[in-house]
Write a protein that holds these residues in place. Structure first.
Motif, mmCIF file in Angstrom:
data_model
loop_
_atom_site.group_PDB
_atom_site.id
_atom_site.type_symbol
_atom_site.label_atom_id
_atom_site.label_comp_id
_atom_site.label_asym_id
_atom_site.label_seq_id
_atom_site.Cartn_x
_atom_site.Cartn_y
_atom_site.Cartn_z
ATOM 1 N N TYR A 36 -52.732 14.185 23.127
ATOM 2 C CA TYR A 36 -53.899 14.499 22.164
ATOM 3 C C TYR A 36 -54.584 12.812 21.891
ATOM 4 O O TYR A 36 -53.792 11.953 21.956
ATOM 5 N N GLN A 38 -57.278 10.801 19.332
ATOM 6 C CA GLN A 38 -57.872 10.799 17.838
ATOM 7 C C GLN A 38 -58.582 9.574 17.976
ATOM 8 O O GLN A 38 -58.501 8.407 17.885
ATOM 9 N N GLY A 41 -61.996 8.172 12.925
ATOM 10 C CA GLY A 41 -62.524 8.897 12.006
ATOM 11 C C GLY A 41 -62.371 10.247 12.510
ATOM 12 O O GLY A 41 -63.242 10.950 11.382
ATOM 13 N N GLN A 42 -61.981 10.572 13.333
ATOM 14 C CA GLN A 42 -62.089 12.149 13.820
ATOM 15 C C GLN A 42 -60.770 12.657 13.771
ATOM 16 O O GLN A 42 -59.724 11.998 13.542
ATOM 17 N N HIS A 43 -60.670 13.921 13.970
ATOM 18 C CA HIS A 43 -59.382 14.751 14.034
ATOM 19 C C HIS A 43 -58.768 14.846 15.370
ATOM 20 O O HIS A 43 -59.302 14.296 16.402
ATOM 21 N N LEU A 44 -57.358 15.046 15.802
ATOM 22 C CA LEU A 44 -56.928 15.121 16.935
ATOM 23 C C LEU A 44 -57.657 16.241 17.855
ATOM 24 O O LEU A 44 -57.897 17.304 17.344
ATOM 25 N N LEU A 46 -57.171 17.774 21.886
ATOM 26 C CA LEU A 46 -56.304 17.952 23.247
ATOM 27 C C LEU A 46 -57.051 17.166 24.171
ATOM 28 O O LEU A 46 -58.068 17.520 24.503
ATOM 29 N N GLU A 88 -56.960 6.519 19.323
ATOM 30 C CA GLU A 88 -55.355 6.595 19.155
ATOM 31 C C GLU A 88 -54.885 7.723 20.075
ATOM 32 O O GLU A 88 -55.405 8.778 19.924
ATOM 33 N N PHE A 90 -51.657 10.183 21.294
ATOM 34 C CA PHE A 90 -50.687 10.796 20.732
ATOM 35 C C PHE A 90 -49.957 11.621 22.149
ATOM 36 O O PHE A 90 -50.494 12.563 22.485
#
Lengths: 113, 115
Positions: A36, A38, A41-44, A46, A88, A90
Motif C-alpha cells: 500500500y 500513502q 496527507g492522504q489515505h492508504l 493499494l 510512505e 507499507f
C-alpha cells in the motif's frame, strides 16, 4: 501470528534513481501479500497485490514486487522514481489463519527533484 | 462510489473528554476495520467487524476504547476518557467478501489530538 518487517524506515533518493524496498514476513503457511502507498496527507491506497501464480507482480505507476517464498520476502521495486513517488510505503500480509491484514512499519520515501 | 467516509477529519479535544469517530463503509462491503496510525507504532489494527459483528478486538488498547457497528452503513469508535497518548490518525477501512484476498479501501482518516 504473522508479522511483517520492513527494513528501511527512511529512503532518500534522486529522481530517475531505482528504488527497492525490502519486506519480510513471518508465517509458515499460505499468505497473500500487498503493498500500500500513502501519499502525504492522504489515505492508504493499494499499489499491488500477490495471491498466487507469477511471483513477479506489476502494480500501478510502474511499481512491481517479487514474491520469493524461500526467503519469505516481497520486495517492492521501481526502476526510475519520480518526485511524485514521495510517500510512505507499507507492506502487508493476510493469512488463511484469519482475516486480519497485518502491516509492516512502513518506509518513508523522499524523492528529491 | 464515494468511498469510505470518515468524520470528522480533525478532532482536537482536552484530556478526559469523550471522543467519537465515525465511519461509513462502501456500500456492499461486509468487513469493516479500524486502524490507528502513529509515528511510534505505525499502523495498528484495533478491531474489525464482519456483517456488523465484532470479530477481533484484540487490538483495542484498553477499556477506554469501544467500537460499535449498529448497521451495515455505520460504525463508531469511541474513546472515553481520552488521553494525550491517544493522539493519532484513526483510519477506517472496508472490504467485501473474504478479506483474506480482498484489498482494503481506506477512508481519509481522522486526526485526533488530545491536549
Amino acid at each position: 501470528a504473522q508479522s511483517v518487517s520492513q527494513h528501511n524506515h527512511h529512503v532518500i533518493l534522486s529522481e530517475a534513481a531505482s528504488l527497492e524496498l525490502g519486506c519480510n514476513y513471518s508465517y509458515g503457511g499460505t499468505v497473500n501479500l500487498f503493498w500500500y502507498v500513502q501519499y502525504p496527507g492522504q489515505h492508504l491506497q493499494l499499489l499491488l497485490k500477490y495471491f498466487s501464480g507469477d511471483p513477479l507482480v506489476k502494480g500501478i505507476k510502474g511499481f512491481e514486487a517479487e514474491f520469493i517464498k524461500s526467503k519469505f520476502s516481497f520486495n517492492l521495486r521501481k526502476p526510475s522514481v519520480q518526485w511524485s513517488d514521495t510517500a510512505e510505503y507499507f507492506c502487508a500480509v493476510t493469512t488463511t489463519a484469519g482475516n486480519k491484514l497485518t502491516f509492516g512499519g512502513g518506509t518513508r520515501v523522499l524523492v528529491k527533484p | 462510489d464515494a468511498g469510505v467516509i470518515q468524520s470528522p477529519r480533525h478532532e482536537v479535544t482536552e484530556m478526559g473528554q469523550e471522543v467519537t469517530l465515525r465511519c461509513k463503509p462502501i456500500s456492499g462491503h461486509d468487513y469493516l476495520f479500524w486502524y490507528r496510525q502513529t509515528m511510534m507504532r505505525g499502523l495498528e489494527l484495533l478491531i474489525y467487524f464482519n456483517n456488523n459483528v465484532p470479530i477481533d478486538d484484540s487490538g483495542m488498547p484498553e477499556d477506554r476504547f469501544s467500537a460499535k457497528m449498529p448497521n451495515a452503513s455505520f460504525s463508531t469508535l469511541k474513546i472515553q476518557p481520552s488521553e494525550p497518548r491517544d493522539s493519532a490518525v484513526y483510519f477506517c477501512a472496508s472490504t467485501t467478501g473474504n478479506s483474506y484476498n480482498s484489498p482494503l479501501h481506506f477512508g481519509n482518516g481522522t486526526r485526533l489530538t488530545v491536549t
